[in-house]
Write a protein that holds these residues in place. Structure first.
Motif, PDB file in Angstrom:
ATOM      1  N   ILE A   1       1.177  -3.791  -9.848  1.00 60.16           N
ATOM      2  CA  ILE A   1      -0.107  -4.493  -9.839  1.00 60.16           C
ATOM      3  C   ILE A   1      -1.175  -3.658 -10.548  1.00 60.16           C
ATOM      4  O   ILE A   1      -1.983  -4.184 -11.314  1.00 60.16           O
ATOM      5  CB  ILE A   1      -0.531  -4.824  -8.390  1.00 60.16           C
ATOM      6  N   ARG A   2      -1.205  -2.355 -10.304  1.00 64.35           N
ATOM      7  CA  ARG A   2      -2.196  -1.481 -10.943  1.00 64.35           C
ATOM      8  C   ARG A   2      -2.132  -1.612 -12.464  1.00 64.35           C
ATOM      9  O   ARG A   2      -3.157  -1.814 -13.120  1.00 64.35           O
ATOM     10  CB  ARG A   2      -1.947  -0.021 -10.540  1.00 64.35           C
ATOM     11  N   GLU A   3      -0.937  -1.534 -13.025  1.00 66.25           N
ATOM     12  CA  GLU A   3      -0.786  -1.610 -14.480  1.00 66.25           C
ATOM     13  C   GLU A   3      -1.079  -3.018 -14.991  1.00 66.25           C
ATOM     14  O   GLU A   3      -1.664  -3.190 -16.067  1.00 66.25           O
ATOM     15  CB  GLU A   3       0.627  -1.176 -14.898  1.00 66.25           C
ATOM     16  N   TRP A   4      -0.675  -4.031 -14.223  1.00 63.63           N
ATOM     17  CA  TRP A   4      -0.970  -5.414 -14.622  1.00 63.63           C
ATOM     18  C   TRP A   4      -2.471  -5.632 -14.682  1.00 63.63           C
ATOM     19  O   TRP A   4      -2.981  -6.227 -15.637  1.00 63.63           O
ATOM     20  CB  TRP A   4      -0.301  -6.393 -13.653  1.00 63.63           C
ATOM     21  N   LEU A   5      -3.199  -5.157 -13.684  1.00 64.84           N
ATOM     22  CA  LEU A   5      -4.656  -5.306 -13.685  1.00 64.84           C
ATOM     23  C   LEU A   5      -5.283  -4.608 -14.887  1.00 64.84           C
ATOM     24  O   LEU A   5      -6.262  -5.092 -15.451  1.00 64.84           O
ATOM     25  CB  LEU A   5      -5.253  -4.776 -12.384  1.00 64.84           C
ATOM     26  N   ASP A   6      -4.719  -3.459 -15.274  1.00 65.04           N
ATOM     27  CA  ASP A   6      -5.230  -2.748 -16.452  1.00 65.04           C
ATOM     28  C   ASP A   6      -5.052  -3.562 -17.732  1.00 65.04           C
ATOM     29  O   ASP A   6      -5.816  -3.410 -18.676  1.00 65.04           O
ATOM     30  CB  ASP A   6      -4.530  -1.397 -16.616  1.00 65.04           C
ATOM     31  N   GLN A   7      -4.043  -4.432 -17.764  1.00 69.82           N
ATOM     32  CA  GLN A   7      -3.753  -5.246 -18.952  1.00 69.82           C
ATOM     33  C   GLN A   7      -4.360  -6.644 -18.885  1.00 69.82           C
ATOM     34  O   GLN A   7      -4.374  -7.359 -19.879  1.00 69.82           O
ATOM     35  CB  GLN A   7      -2.235  -5.374 -19.130  1.00 69.82           C
TER      36      GLN A   7
ATOM     37  N   THR B   1       0.858  -1.181   0.000  1.00 75.08           N
ATOM     38  CA  THR B   1       0.000   0.000   0.000  1.00 75.08           C
ATOM     39  C   THR B   1       0.897   1.234   0.000  1.00 75.08           C
ATOM     40  O   THR B   1       1.738   1.391   0.881  1.00 75.08           O
ATOM     41  CB  THR B   1      -0.934   0.005   1.229  1.00 75.08           C
ATOM     42  N   HIS B   2       0.722   2.069  -1.019  1.00 75.34           N
ATOM     43  CA  HIS B   2       1.452   3.342  -1.129  1.00 75.34           C
ATOM     44  C   HIS B   2       0.418   4.438  -1.312  1.00 75.34           C
ATOM     45  O   HIS B   2      -0.471   4.302  -2.169  1.00 75.34           O
ATOM     46  CB  HIS B   2       2.342   3.361  -2.371  1.00 75.34           C
ATOM     47  N   ALA B   3       0.543   5.502  -0.575  1.00 78.93           N
ATOM     48  CA  ALA B   3      -0.365   6.642  -0.713  1.00 78.93           C
ATOM     49  C   ALA B   3      -1.818   6.170  -0.663  1.00 78.93           C
ATOM     50  O   ALA B   3      -2.636   6.551  -1.488  1.00 78.93           O
ATOM     51  CB  ALA B   3      -0.077   7.422  -1.993  1.00 78.93           C
ATOM     52  N   PHE B   4      -2.113   5.253   0.264  1.00 79.18           N
ATOM     53  CA  PHE B   4      -3.466   4.759   0.556  1.00 79.18           C
ATOM     54  C   PHE B   4      -4.051   3.843  -0.512  1.00 79.18           C
ATOM     55  O   PHE B   4      -5.242   3.562  -0.493  1.00 79.18           O
ATOM     56  CB  PHE B   4      -4.436   5.922   0.810  1.00 79.18           C
ATOM     57  N   SER B   5      -3.242   3.353  -1.457  1.00 78.69           N
ATOM     58  CA  SER B   5      -3.780   2.569  -2.569  1.00 78.69           C
ATOM     59  C   SER B   5      -2.688   1.689  -3.182  1.00 78.69           C
ATOM     60  O   SER B   5      -1.633   1.502  -2.582  1.00 78.69           O
ATOM     61  CB  SER B   5      -4.337   3.533  -3.630  1.00 78.69           C
ATOM     62  N   LEU B   6      -2.974   1.175  -4.372  1.00 74.01           N
ATOM     63  CA  LEU B   6      -1.953   0.479  -5.156  1.00 74.01           C
ATOM     64  C   LEU B   6      -0.876   1.481  -5.541  1.00 74.01           C
ATOM     65  O   LEU B   6      -1.151   2.676  -5.682  1.00 74.01           O
ATOM     66  CB  LEU B   6      -2.575  -0.101  -6.432  1.00 74.01           C
ATOM     67  N   THR B   7       0.336   0.983  -5.749  1.00 66.85           N
ATOM     68  CA  THR B   7       1.402   1.884  -6.158  1.00 66.85           C
ATOM     69  C   THR B   7       1.114   2.456  -7.541  1.00 66.85           C
ATOM     70  O   THR B   7       0.333   1.907  -8.319  1.00 66.85           O
ATOM     71  CB  THR B   7       2.769   1.172  -6.208  1.00 66.85           C
ATOM     72  N   ARG B   8       1.775   3.551  -7.817  1.00 63.50           N
ATOM     73  CA  ARG B   8       1.784   4.188  -9.142  1.00 63.50           C
ATOM     74  C   ARG B   8       3.255   4.386  -9.514  1.00 63.50           C
ATOM     75  O   ARG B   8       4.121   4.329  -8.631  1.00 63.50           O
ATOM     76  CB  ARG B   8       1.087   5.543  -9.096  1.00 63.50           C
TER      77      ARG B   8
END
Length: 177
Positions: free
Chosen positions: A83-89, A55-62
């Motif tokens: 993880i954020r970008e992987w989920l987008d793909q 958890t970074h800045a209250f969420s998934l990392t950017r």
């Protein structure tokens, strides 16, 4: 059972938890543990997907929070694709596949927000079965180490996830694979 465990880790704590979860999931099937940079975008053939990140800045990392972790907090590694970008793909599954999520967070101070809750919402929107509640594993400070007992707790959670996914598959709630 064919299990995929995908993790994102900057200091190695989340990777440690992912590997412990995978160890708990290993009940005679095949367990694949991969970082978010290497994770496949298709989950066809997997019976359970487990996703974890810090958890970074209250969420998934950017990308910006990962860069800050390296520059300001001496993280030894920042993945190119979190993880954020992987989920987008990630491709939506053809039938609902059980998915579970976890995050790692600093123990003190206790801050709001959760990477796991955001990942769970994204997986649900793709059509995954996200019945399992998100799990949080605590870390001392940014760099760790993990709190005492967290690795064993992660193994137990992996066993519970596999048992639940197996019971669901055996009970006919999912189509045959």
């Amino acid at each position: 059972m064919n299990v995929l465990v995908v993790y994102e880790s900057l200091w190695g704590n989340t990777e440690q938890i992912a590997r412990a979860v995978a160890e708990g999931c290993d009940r005679g099937g095949t367990v694949h543990v991969v970082d978010s940079d290497s994770a496949p975008t298709s989950i066809e053939g997997f019976d359970l997907v487990v996703v974890g990140g810090p958890t970074h800045a209250f969420s998934l990392t950017r990308p910006a929070t990962r860069a800050d972790a390296v520059q300001s907090h001496a993280a030894p590694h920042a993945p190119g694709r979190g993880i954020r970008e992987w989920l987008d793909q990630l491709d939506a599954p053809s039938t609902p596949v059980p998915a579970a999520v976890f995050d790692t967070r600093v123990d003190k101070p206790r801050l709001p927000g959760s990477a796991a809750k955001v990942a769970r919402r994204e997986l649900r929107s793709l059509g995954f079965d996200t019945t399992s509640k998100p799990e949080t594993f605590r870390v001392r400070g940014y760099e760790g180490p993990l709190l005492d007992g967290e690795v064993e707790r992660a193994k137990r959670w992996g066993r519970e996830l596999t048992a639940a996914a197996s019971a669901g598959a055996d009970g006919g709630s999912r189509g045959s694979r």
